[in-house]
Design a protein around this motif. Structure first.
Motif, mmCIF file in Angstrom:
data_model
loop_
_atom_site.group_PDB
_atom_site.id
_atom_site.type_symbol
_atom_site.label_atom_id
_atom_site.label_comp_id
_atom_site.label_asym_id
_atom_site.label_seq_id
_atom_site.Cartn_x
_atom_site.Cartn_y
_atom_site.Cartn_z
ATOM 1 N N UNK C 155 0.819 -1.203 0.000
ATOM 2 C CA UNK C 155 0.000 0.000 0.000
ATOM 3 C C UNK C 155 0.858 1.262 0.000
ATOM 4 N N UNK C 156 1.874 1.279 0.852
ATOM 5 C CA UNK C 156 2.670 2.485 0.983
ATOM 6 C C UNK C 156 3.491 2.778 -0.264
ATOM 7 N N UNK C 157 4.000 1.740 -0.921
ATOM 8 C CA UNK C 157 4.937 1.979 -2.015
ATOM 9 C C UNK C 157 4.359 1.758 -3.404
ATOM 10 N N UNK C 158 3.117 1.420 -3.503
ATOM 11 C CA UNK C 158 2.496 1.245 -4.817
ATOM 12 C C UNK C 158 2.703 2.448 -5.733
ATOM 13 N N UNK C 159 2.504 3.670 -5.245
ATOM 14 C CA UNK C 159 2.727 4.811 -6.143
ATOM 15 C C UNK C 159 4.130 4.846 -6.731
ATOM 16 N N UNK C 160 5.123 4.433 -5.945
ATOM 17 C CA UNK C 160 6.493 4.444 -6.459
ATOM 18 C C UNK C 160 6.682 3.479 -7.616
ATOM 19 N N UNK C 161 5.841 2.450 -7.668
ATOM 20 C CA UNK C 161 5.904 1.525 -8.792
ATOM 21 C C UNK C 161 5.145 2.131 -9.967
ATOM 22 N N UNK C 162 4.054 2.791 -9.648
ATOM 23 C CA UNK C 162 3.196 3.300 -10.706
ATOM 24 C C UNK C 162 3.844 4.434 -11.494
ATOM 25 N N UNK C 163 4.526 5.331 -10.822
ATOM 26 C CA UNK C 163 5.083 6.508 -11.511
ATOM 27 C C UNK C 163 5.986 6.137 -12.683
ATOM 28 N N UNK C 164 7.066 5.382 -12.451
ATOM 29 C CA UNK C 164 7.928 5.080 -13.609
ATOM 30 C C UNK C 164 7.216 4.248 -14.674
ATOM 31 N N UNK C 165 6.328 3.362 -14.251
ATOM 32 C CA UNK C 165 5.593 2.573 -15.227
ATOM 33 C C UNK C 165 4.720 3.467 -16.089
ATOM 34 N N UNK C 166 4.051 4.369 -15.434
ATOM 35 C CA UNK C 166 3.186 5.297 -16.145
ATOM 36 C C UNK C 166 3.972 6.068 -17.193
ATOM 37 N N UNK C 167 5.114 6.609 -16.775
ATOM 38 C CA UNK C 167 5.924 7.382 -17.706
ATOM 39 C C UNK C 167 6.367 6.503 -18.872
ATOM 40 N N UNK C 168 6.798 5.308 -18.545
ATOM 41 C CA UNK C 168 7.292 4.424 -19.595
ATOM 42 C C UNK C 168 6.192 4.072 -20.589
ATOM 43 N N UNK C 169 5.025 3.744 -20.075
ATOM 44 C CA UNK C 169 3.932 3.353 -20.965
ATOM 45 C C UNK C 169 3.464 4.553 -21.776
ATOM 46 N N UNK C 170 3.430 5.677 -21.142
ATOM 47 C CA UNK C 170 2.949 6.875 -21.809
ATOM 48 C C UNK C 170 3.851 7.277 -22.959
ATOM 49 N N UNK C 171 5.170 7.074 -22.736
ATOM 50 C CA UNK C 171 6.124 7.493 -23.758
ATOM 51 C C UNK C 171 6.235 6.490 -24.898
ATOM 52 N N UNK C 172 5.642 5.351 -24.676
ATOM 53 C CA UNK C 172 5.769 4.278 -25.660
ATOM 54 C C UNK C 172 5.165 4.706 -26.990
ATOM 55 N N UNK C 173 5.794 4.260 -28.051
ATOM 56 C CA UNK C 173 5.289 4.601 -29.375
ATOM 57 C C UNK C 173 4.152 3.650 -29.730
ATOM 58 N N UNK C 174 2.942 4.165 -29.709
ATOM 59 C CA UNK C 174 1.779 3.307 -29.897
ATOM 60 C C UNK C 174 1.698 2.702 -31.275
ATOM 61 N N UNK C 175 2.300 3.385 -32.203
ATOM 62 C CA UNK C 175 2.179 2.869 -33.577
ATOM 63 C C UNK C 175 2.773 1.472 -33.681
ATOM 64 N N UNK C 176 3.750 1.199 -32.811
ATOM 65 C CA UNK C 176 4.337 -0.144 -32.842
ATOM 66 C C UNK C 176 3.304 -1.190 -32.441
ATOM 67 N N UNK C 177 2.476 -0.830 -31.509
ATOM 68 C CA UNK C 177 1.436 -1.770 -31.081
ATOM 69 C C UNK C 177 0.427 -1.972 -32.197
ATOM 70 N N UNK C 178 0.051 -0.854 -32.767
ATOM 71 C CA UNK C 178 -0.868 -0.946 -33.901
ATOM 72 C C UNK C 178 -0.311 -1.852 -34.953
ATOM 73 N N UNK C 179 0.985 -1.624 -35.247
ATOM 74 C CA UNK C 179 1.612 -2.414 -36.306
ATOM 75 C C UNK C 179 1.563 -3.895 -35.959
#
Lengths: 289, 378, 283
Positions: C155-179
């Motif tokens: 509970x206490x550290x979940x946000x610390x996991x979420x932040x970098x994951x969020x940034x990483x997923x957000x920055x991901x180039x979606x077109x690759x997934x589409x492809x």
């Protein structure tokens, strides 16, 4: 512009591309996580209004513990200590961190990497380690335990946080205004005060607020380096928990929560506004050009 | 109950502090030998303890104490009578207090160590040698509590109250009648997860030593090793290691708690079926003591407070709050008869004869700390 | 142009004096010998480390590593889908939703941990609920066990996991997934072969950021762990505050730092050049 438009389309593509079940699952999961994140906070708030003296049992709505907590001189003293040490830490961290972020723009790559290393180490080192190392150092050297020691130990983490926030802001900031000012003959100092600083101010304020909340809430560092008559509020709560649960703890918890949440909200608003303003400035320039 | 005393006009003037001390001494002397001396007395030495504080009392006092250990009215009464502002910080164990004081926490005047810790702290140079001239009420303390082995001559400490370390149990939740350490250890598997023990190495290790028939203060490694085995067997059934078990005992989450007598007195207010047991094999009797910290910024006020706290009326007031026996003669006059007769607060003579006082020394401490780490890690 | 470089000096000096130097003191203590309360003989003694190399203490490290591992995996399993959810919202909501994650994170860890004492205790709401619904038939007995500590740290550290994951997923180039989808890969294959590798630095960073604090945790085991949980953090504080054996406490802490350094090295090695990407998400 077009990049994000692409992203929006991609998102929608993900959504509509027949992955309905997945999307729904993700949404449900998301909702559950929010509940998970906020429920405990809600529980603390509710229990602060619990009539019963026995914390575990709910016995009806009452405001009496707020009065009791306020009348407790130890808690009031703790609140005072927490407030002024947090303020001192925030000020110190803001000054040092802002200066560092500004200076880092112009240092060589090696220095910057080394400095970054420091920042990360400060952020990642478990508080317990920092706490006992500080305790050992202070006692050996003869630095008295108390508010000074508290401010010093808190400031390490906070300097790192403020530096990072300011660096992010500076990286996203448009330098052309500063360049223009310099071209027009302004001194470095004048440029700083009249051009850079106003743009930085929201980020600086946000950094200060976050530093304040970190210090205000800190318990591990404070436990080890606080001295007589200078026990910050979280340490009082922590000790109180070791003495046994008491409804007054819930009241203190709610009060602390309210203060920190307010500060965080304001800090975030400031950061967002700063971003939007710089985006607006950029947009204005693009249309001017 | 006791309403706040209205301080007479003559006591409010600064010079009257001496007068008040004299009056306090006079009350004490009254009880002891029937003489009456009233009014401001200068420093005339008397065989039973002289009357006046030679120095002016400072205007604040910083006390480092256990939590909830003084009646809520006690400090305000002192504050009002002596025009002194009191602040109190708390600690949950003797070792915590020692650690903070030795680490250089400056600014405390009074500390309340248990007997064995007085010896340790004195040896560490943390305590100020007391000026008995400023504590005439020392003569009121019952002789059995003076001049104890941890502080001969009471150079560093004055007794505050005394108690025993046994265990309490909810007789409504535990079917058996419990009378000994043997019962305590034997029933643990049956009520697994319902036990708590104090967060204190000497007391937990000591309980096992007594159960095995050894001395509470044993420093024989073999005996300690046997005791360690016993407490390790107990560990899986322990719910919490804590010096604050009142809430869980009241709520019934815990059925049995290795703890001090006063705690159960408090628990019994809300859970009348809670009983305190001084185990048959014997256990520790301890005194908690007022001591002055070396380098205290307000020594005169500290002495004055100690002296004042020794008054029978104040002792009775505190006893009724925390349920630990007072140490001063003449207390019964002010005490609720039910508490005065309560054997868990005032154990009878035959019980007292079986009790031992803790006697610390470096080996004693080291052996117990080692056993304790094993216990905690188990 | 711009501000002078020496501006970084104050912060630098401050960090060296009050962060690096104290660590040096701690090292010195760990190499000393305890001679009674607060009398320490300094030097180059290995006594403390010899004492540390004992099953009693090594087990404590093991227990802590196990707890931190389970906690990190828990955070990852909960956090990854959540971060994905966040990162794929339209930007209007995304900021708000992300902000709603930041808020609990910055509030007092102590209070958030304490709240679980209220929730998990035998007579508390969760216990009543679970008994009413029939999930359990005796009062909830999870408080003061390792289970409670696990819940607390996740509970206490979940946000610390979420932040970098969020940034990483957000920055991901979606077109690759589409492809990938266009080329016929199933959802799962796309995830495994495209999304996961792309977000790998974020995963590593999130794990690092949660594992290390979990290793050094002291507050959560004290409040939620009861007698049954004795972790490295508890041992260190016991040695420093109760047994007052500072050299030994320092040595135990050094052990903790050693684990930390190993993890950081592993992190940098595994990610290689992508480490910048991962660390950048912290910014």
């Amino acid at each position: 512009m077009s990049a994000s438009a692409e992203r929006v389309t991609a998102t929608r593509a993900l959504e509509l591309g027949g992955d309905r079940a997945v999307t729904r699952a993700l949404r449900a999961h998301g909702a559950l996580v929010y509940v998970f994140l906020y429920l405990p906070i809600l529980v603390v708030v509710i229990y602060a209004f619990n009539e019963a003296r026995l914390v575990q049992v709910w016995q009806g709505f009452s405001l009496k513990w707020f009065g009791e907590a306020w009348r407790d001189p130890t808690l009031r003293r703790g609140l005072w200590i927490s407030t002024y040490t947090a303020t001192a830490t925030a000020l110190l961290a803001t000054v040092l961190g802002t200066a560092a972020a500004l200076g880092l723009r112009n240092v060589g790559r090696r220095t910057r990497t080394a400095f970054d290393g420091f920042m990360y180490m400060a952020l990642i080192t478990p508080e317990l380690v920092a706490a006992i190392a500080s305790l050992m150092a202070f006692v050996t050297v003869g630095l008295p335990l108390g508010p000074l020691a508290i401010v010093i130990t808190h400031s390490i983490f906070n300097v790192a946080v403020v530096t990072l926030i300011l660096r992010a802001r500076l990286a996203g900031m448009d330098r052309s205004l500063e360049e223009a000012a310099r071209d027009l003959g302004a001194t470095r100092w004048a440029t700083f005060v009249q051009v850079t600083l106003p743009q930085l101010l929201p980020a600086v304020a946000a950094g200060a607020l976050l530093a304040f909340t970190f210090s205000f809430d800190d318990v591990v560092l404070s436990t080890f380096v606080s001295g007589p008559g200078s026990t910050p509020l979280p340490v009082e709560i922590f000790s109180a928990l070791r003495f046994g649960l008491s409804p007054k703890i819930n009241v203190v918890a709610v009060t602390t929560l309210t203060i920190t949440v307010t500060f965080i909200v304001v800090a975030q608003v400031l950061l967002r506004r700063a971003e939007r303003r710089s985006a607006a400035t950029l947009a204005a320039e693009v249309t001017d050009a | 109950m006791t309403e706040r005393d209205v301080t007479p006009a003559w006591a409010r003037r600064p010079v009257s502090r001496r007068g008040f001390l004299a009056a306090g001494a006079a009350v004490g002397l009254l009880a002891a030998c029937g003489e009456t001396e009233v009014g401001p007395q200068a420093t005339k030495p008397k065989p039973q303890g002289s009357s006046a504080a030679p120095t002016e009392i400072e205007d604040s006092l910083s006390i480092y104490n256990w939590a909830d250990y003084v009646h809520p009215k006690t400090y305000p009464q002192f504050e009002k009578e002596f025009d002194v502002k009191i602040t109190e910080d708390n600690y949950p164990s003797n070792e915590d207090a020692l650690a903070k004081l030795k680490a250089g926490a400056a600014g405390y005047d009074l500390v309340v160590p248990t007997g064995y810790m007085v010896e340790i702290m004195a040896a560490e140079g943390i305590l100020l040698e007391l000026d008995h001239a400023q504590i005439p009420n020392l003569s009121l303390v019952e002789p059995q509590f003076l001049d104890l082995s941890f502080d001969p001559g009471n150079r560093f400490s004055v007794p505050k109250d005394y108690g025993t370390t046994g265990y309490g149990y909810r007789s409504d939740l535990v079917k058996e009648e419990m009378k000994s350490w043997e019962d305590f250890y034997r029933l643990a598997p049956k009520y697994s997860g319902r036990y708590t023990v104090l967060d204190s190495p000497p007391e937990v290790v000591g309980s096992a030593l007594k159960m095995l028939g050894y001395s509470y203060n044993s420093i024989d490694p073999k005996e300690i090793s046997e005791a360690t085995d016993e407490i390790l067997k107990l560990k899986p059934h322990v719910r919490q290691i804590t010096s604050s078990m009142r809430e869980v005992m009241i709520s019934g989450e815990a059925y049995v708690s290795l703890t001090w007598n006063g705690e159960i007195g408090y628990v019994a207010l809300d859970a009348p079926k809670a009983l305190y047991v001084v185990p048959e094999e014997g256990t520790e009797v301890w005194t908690d003591n007022w001591s002055i910290v070396a380098g205290a910024p307000h020594p005169a006020a500290a002495h004055a407070f100690i002296n004042w706290a020794l008054q029978p009326k104040i002792q009775a007031q505190d006893t009724e709050y925390h349920y630990y026996g007072g140490v001063v003669q003449g207390e019964e006059e002010f005490l609720d008869p039910a508490i005065a007769k309560d054997p868990s607060v005032y154990p009878p003579e035959e019980v007292m004869s079986k009790l031992e006082v803790a006697q610390a020394n470096p080996d004693w401490t080291r052996l117990r700390n080692e056993a304790w780490t094993k216990f905690k890690a188990a | 142009m711009g501000e002078p470089r020496w501006l970084i000096a104050p912060a630098w000096l401050w960090m060296v004096t009050f962060f690096v130097a104290p660590l040096g003191f701690m090292v010195a203590f760990s190499l000393g010998v305890n001679e009674g309360f607060f009398t320490v003989k300094f030097g180059l003694h290995a006594d403390q480390f010899q004492r540390l190399w004992d099953p009693l203490y090594l087990n404590i490290y093991k227990d802590t590593l196990v707890l931190a591992s389970i906690g990190t995996v828990g955070c990852l399993l909960i956090g990854y889908p959540f971060a994905y959810f966040l990162a794929t919202r339209t930007s209007k909501y995304r900021t708000l939703l992300f902000f709603l994650v930041i808020v609990p994170f910055w509030t007092s860890l102590l209070i958030r941990t304490y709240s679980w004492v209220l929730i998990l205790n035998e007579q508390g709401p969760l216990s009543s609920f679970m008994q009413t619904v029939g999930l359990i038939d005796a009062p909830l007995d999870i408080l003061y066990t390792k289970g409670a500590v696990l819940i607390g740290v996740i509970y206490d550290y979940l946000p610390l996991m979420v932040f970098p994951l969020y940034v990483a997923i957000e920055r991901m180039d979606r077109s690759l997934i589409e492809a990938s989808r266009d080329l016929g890969c199933s959802r799962w294959q796309t995830f495994r072969r495209v999304t996961l590798p792309l977000t790998f630095p974020g995963i590593m960073t999130g794990c690092l950021l949660t594992f290390i604090p979990m290793m050094g945790e002291y507050v959560v085991p004290t409040i939620l762990g009861g007698a049954k949980t004795f972790l490295v953090g508890s041992l260190v504080s016991n040695e420093i505050l109760t047994a007052i054996d500072w050299p030994f406490g320092a040595a135990v802490s050094m052990g903790l730092i050693a684990v930390m350094l190993v993890l950081i090295i592993v992190y940098l090695r595994v990610l290689g050049r992508r480490a910048e990407e991962g660390l950048g998400s912290v910014l």
